[in-house]
Each structure stands twice: as structure tokens, then as C-alpha cells.
Design a protein around this motif. Sequence first.
Motif, PDB file in Angstrom:
ATOM      1  N   LYS A   1       4.089  -1.982 -13.210  1.00 33.62           N
ATOM      2  CA  LYS A   1       5.333  -1.671 -13.909  1.00 33.62           C
ATOM      3  C   LYS A   1       5.131  -0.642 -15.016  1.00 33.62           C
ATOM      4  N   GLU A   2       3.993  -0.738 -15.713  1.00 31.76           N
ATOM      5  CA  GLU A   2       3.730   0.173 -16.831  1.00 31.76           C
ATOM      6  C   GLU A   2       3.552   1.617 -16.368  1.00 31.76           C
ATOM      7  N   LYS A   3       3.091   1.803 -15.136  1.00 34.48           N
ATOM      8  CA  LYS A   3       2.803   3.159 -14.644  1.00 34.48           C
ATOM      9  C   LYS A   3       3.881   3.706 -13.718  1.00 34.48           C
ATOM     10  N   ALA A   4       4.705   2.835 -13.158  1.00 34.05           N
ATOM     11  CA  ALA A   4       5.590   3.234 -12.056  1.00 34.05           C
ATOM     12  C   ALA A   4       6.536   4.364 -12.411  1.00 34.05           C
ATOM     13  N   ALA A   5       7.155   4.278 -13.582  1.00 35.50           N
ATOM     14  CA  ALA A   5       8.146   5.285 -13.957  1.00 35.50           C
ATOM     15  C   ALA A   5       7.549   6.683 -14.020  1.00 35.50           C
ATOM     16  N   GLN A   6       6.245   6.757 -14.332  1.00 27.50           N
ATOM     17  CA  GLN A   6       5.594   8.060 -14.471  1.00 27.50           C
ATOM     18  C   GLN A   6       5.476   8.811 -13.145  1.00 27.50           C
ATOM     19  N   VAL A   7       5.428   8.074 -12.034  1.00 27.69           N
ATOM     20  CA  VAL A   7       5.187   8.735 -10.749  1.00 27.69           C
ATOM     21  C   VAL A   7       6.406   8.742  -9.821  1.00 27.69           C
ATOM     22  N   VAL A   8       7.530   8.182 -10.279  1.00 27.69           N
ATOM     23  CA  VAL A   8       8.729   8.153  -9.436  1.00 27.69           C
ATOM     24  C   VAL A   8       9.167   9.555  -9.049  1.00 27.69           C
ATOM     25  N   ASP A   9       9.239  10.466 -10.029  1.00 28.09           N
ATOM     26  CA  ASP A   9       9.698  11.824  -9.745  1.00 28.09           C
ATOM     27  C   ASP A   9       8.777  12.551  -8.768  1.00 28.09           C
ATOM     28  N   LEU A  10       7.470  12.388  -8.964  1.00 30.55           N
ATOM     29  CA  LEU A  10       6.525  13.048  -8.059  1.00 30.55           C
ATOM     30  C   LEU A  10       6.599  12.462  -6.655  1.00 30.55           C
ATOM     31  N   SER A  11       6.871  11.166  -6.553  1.00 31.63           N
ATOM     32  CA  SER A  11       7.026  10.555  -5.232  1.00 31.63           C
ATOM     33  C   SER A  11       8.264  11.106  -4.538  1.00 31.63           C
ATOM     34  N   ALA A  12       9.339  11.265  -5.286  1.00 34.47           N
ATOM     35  CA  ALA A  12      10.569  11.817  -4.712  1.00 34.47           C
ATOM     36  C   ALA A  12      10.374  13.258  -4.251  1.00 34.47           C
TER      37      ALA A  12
ATOM     38  N   PHE B   1       0.865  -1.169   0.000  1.00 31.42           N
ATOM     39  CA  PHE B   1       0.000   0.000   0.000  1.00 31.42           C
ATOM     40  C   PHE B   1       0.907   1.226   0.000  1.00 31.42           C
ATOM     41  N   ASP B   2       0.463   2.274  -0.672  1.00 29.94           N
ATOM     42  CA  ASP B   2       1.142   3.560  -0.681  1.00 29.94           C
ATOM     43  C   ASP B   2       2.420   3.520  -1.522  1.00 29.94           C
ATOM     44  N   LEU B   3       3.045   4.689  -1.657  1.00 30.98           N
ATOM     45  CA  LEU B   3       4.154   4.833  -2.585  1.00 30.98           C
ATOM     46  C   LEU B   3       5.401   5.384  -1.909  1.00 30.98           C
ATOM     47  N   SER B   4       6.536   5.012  -2.454  1.00 32.24           N
ATOM     48  CA  SER B   4       7.803   5.671  -2.156  1.00 32.24           C
ATOM     49  C   SER B   4       8.620   5.598  -3.430  1.00 32.24           C
ATOM     50  N   ALA B   5       9.542   6.527  -3.598  1.00 33.57           N
ATOM     51  CA  ALA B   5      10.337   6.554  -4.827  1.00 33.57           C
ATOM     52  C   ALA B   5      11.099   5.249  -5.018  1.00 33.57           C
ATOM     53  N   ASP B   6      11.706   4.723  -3.944  1.00 32.25           N
ATOM     54  CA  ASP B   6      12.505   3.501  -4.071  1.00 32.25           C
ATOM     55  C   ASP B   6      11.638   2.287  -4.381  1.00 32.25           C
ATOM     56  N   PHE B   7      10.449   2.204  -3.769  1.00 32.38           N
ATOM     57  CA  PHE B   7       9.589   1.063  -4.070  1.00 32.38           C
ATOM     58  C   PHE B   7       9.078   1.148  -5.510  1.00 32.38           C
ATOM     59  N   LEU B   8       8.759   2.340  -5.960  1.00 28.89           N
ATOM     60  CA  LEU B   8       8.307   2.505  -7.341  1.00 28.89           C
ATOM     61  C   LEU B   8       9.402   2.115  -8.330  1.00 28.89           C
ATOM     62  N   LYS B   9      10.647   2.420  -7.997  1.00 27.89           N
ATOM     63  CA  LYS B   9      11.758   2.011  -8.863  1.00 27.89           C
ATOM     64  C   LYS B   9      11.842   0.492  -8.932  1.00 27.89           C
ATOM     65  N   ALA B  10      11.579  -0.166  -7.785  1.00 30.03           N
ATOM     66  CA  ALA B  10      11.584  -1.633  -7.761  1.00 30.03           C
ATOM     67  C   ALA B  10      10.461  -2.188  -8.632  1.00 30.03           C
ATOM     68  N   VAL B  11       9.299  -1.520  -8.614  1.00 24.88           N
ATOM     69  CA  VAL B  11       8.191  -1.945  -9.475  1.00 24.88           C
ATOM     70  C   VAL B  11       8.575  -1.776 -10.945  1.00 24.88           C
ATOM     71  N   ALA B  12       9.155  -0.620 -11.262  1.00 24.83           N
ATOM     72  CA  ALA B  12       9.562  -0.352 -12.645  1.00 24.83           C
ATOM     73  C   ALA B  12      10.615  -1.341 -13.125  1.00 24.83           C
ATOM     74  N   ASP B  13      11.459  -1.802 -12.207  1.00 26.08           N
ATOM     75  CA  ASP B  13      12.525  -2.751 -12.548  1.00 26.08           C
ATOM     76  C   ASP B  13      12.066  -4.208 -12.512  1.00 26.08           C
ATOM     77  N   GLY B  14      10.805  -4.431 -12.150  1.00 30.09           N
ATOM     78  CA  GLY B  14      10.282  -5.779 -12.102  1.00 30.09           C
ATOM     79  C   GLY B  14      10.633  -6.544 -10.834  1.00 30.09           C
ATOM     80  N   LYS B  15      11.146  -5.849  -9.818  1.00 26.14           N
ATOM     81  CA  LYS B  15      11.514  -6.500  -8.555  1.00 26.14           C
ATOM     82  C   LYS B  15      10.357  -6.523  -7.556  1.00 26.14           C
ATOM     83  N   ALA B  16       9.329  -5.735  -7.825  1.00 26.64           N
ATOM     84  CA  ALA B  16       8.123  -5.706  -6.994  1.00 26.64           C
ATOM     85  C   ALA B  16       6.911  -5.747  -7.903  1.00 26.64           C
ATOM     86  N   ALA B  17       5.786  -6.250  -7.379  1.00 27.87           N
ATOM     87  CA  ALA B  17       4.601  -6.454  -8.216  1.00 27.87           C
ATOM     88  C   ALA B  17       3.858  -5.144  -8.508  1.00 27.87           C
TER      89      ALA B  17
END
Length: 313
Positions: free
Chosen positions: A298-309, A241-257
Amino acid sequence: MKFALKSLLAGAAVAFMCSSAIVNAADIRIVAVTHGQANDPFWSVVKNGVNAAAKDIGVGVDYRAPETFDMVSMGQLIDAAINQKPDGLIVSIPDASALGPSIKKAVAAGIPVISINSGSDVSKELGALLHVGQDEYTAGKAAGAKLHELGGKEGLCVNQEVGNVALDLRCKGFADGFGGKVTVLPVSNDPADVRAKVKAALSSNAAVDTVMALGAGTAGEPSLAAVEDVGMTGKVNVATFDLSADFLKAVADGKAAFAIDQQQFLQGYLPVVFLANYAKYGLIPGGNVPSGPNLITKEKAAQVVDLSAKGIR
């Protein structure tokens, strides 16, 4: 004589309305009291939303929270806010039995209340005007169904605030949507504690193939680290649940669902706008405002990484 009396009464009425009505935004004072701890990045985004709204519309807002998950302290903060007679009160409601009396006291004192984040099921009965947040059980169930779809059969629900009704509902929804065996793993808000306990749980039960964390920075990132510690990256699906820049990067990299975005910036921002307009014009939305859930894959994660940071997503 009648005309003079009518004129006098009309003048008095106008004077009363002018003296009692709030005309300028700068005169409006709102207090926000939440249960989020200072070390939780989720609540820093809520606070950013509160501050952004205060700046955008020019009202004064005082944000307060206990140093730990402490309902007695939170109730005391609400009581202190009531004594200051603000023009509006924003509260989260993780425990209605503990906080209900204070919230009802605020309503009885004529203070407009909006609840956020947790408490959607009890907000109305406590007298709040509306709730801004997501339905936690529904969000958990959607997450569980998605993780089941990804092949999950046995899961952990990593709960950093057992007793917080909202988080308990997330675990229940996850278990119901997942359909397989689910164990609730109680942890603290200390990432090191989360990492150690998740690692121990994975090491003691090789059948666990799914980890559902209830907070990205506090539980999601440490859970990913624990999966890596036991050499199970790519074999255990981790979601949060919820977002963080590092977790979103893991999603974008396929390391998290995936991560579940409840848009907590809006949970801070919108109540300030609503209460300011209510104080100025008597305007308020006619019902609760759902701020989520949105599954960030994964398809959406990269779009929100910067805003999360930047503390917005």
C-alpha cells in the motif's frame, strides 16, 4: 617479397574484419520470441521494453509470440527466426523439454541467445548467454510468507497456465512460504472464466482466507472481483504476481494485499541492449540479471500506478 606478402596478408585481415564485423547499430537485427499472448497486459509491457530499447539504440527488433499458450507454435517461431540468421535471439522458456531443441539449434547456428522471464533454471544448460528475470520459486515463497504473516491459513493459487514451469514454481513457492493449506485452481486466460472459478471456489469453501493470483490483469483483477461478488472484500487477502493499474489502485485503497513486481519492462529492454553490445563489441554481463521480485504494498502502490497505466510498470 616478404614485406609485400606481410602487407597483403595484413590488408586481407583488415578487409575481413571490416566486412564481417557489425559497425552500425542499424545493421543489427534481433528477434524476440515469447510465450505471452496478445491479450495479456503483462506481455504488452515486455514488448514496450523491447521497442523502447530498439528505438533508444537504433537496432531492428522483431517481436513474435503465439496467439495462445502453445509450445509447438512457439518452437516453430524460434525455428523460423533461426532461418533468418539474426544477430541475437531473445526467448522465454516456459517449457524446456518442448523448446530446448529449438534453442540449442539457435546456439549451434552461432546465434547469441538471452532468455527472459521463465527458464532461469535451464537457461545456461541450453546455451543461453544469460537470463533476465526473477527466480519464480523464491518470489512465490516470499509472497507466501508475507500472506502467512497477514494471518492467512488456507489459500488458493490461481494458475492461468498450468504446465508453464514458471507459474507452477510460483505456486510451489507460495505453498511452501505460506505454510497452510493451499489449493491450486486451474483457470484460463479469460478474466470472466477466472472470476467465475474463483467465485465458485470461495462459495464452496468458507475457510479460504487468501488468494494468490499469478498475473495481475488476467487473474488478479478477476480474483478481486470474485471476492467482492461473495461479499468477502477485506476478509480475504488477495495478492498477485505482476502489476496492472487497476490492481495497484486496489492495493493503494487497501482492497488488495500487494503485487509482486518483476519489472517486465526491463525483461524486454535489457536483452536488446545486451545483444546489441555483444554484436558490436563482444561485451556481455558475466551472469544472470535479476529483474525482481519487489513487493508493491500500500505504501508504494500509488507511486507506480501512473507508470503501470503507461505500460512501463
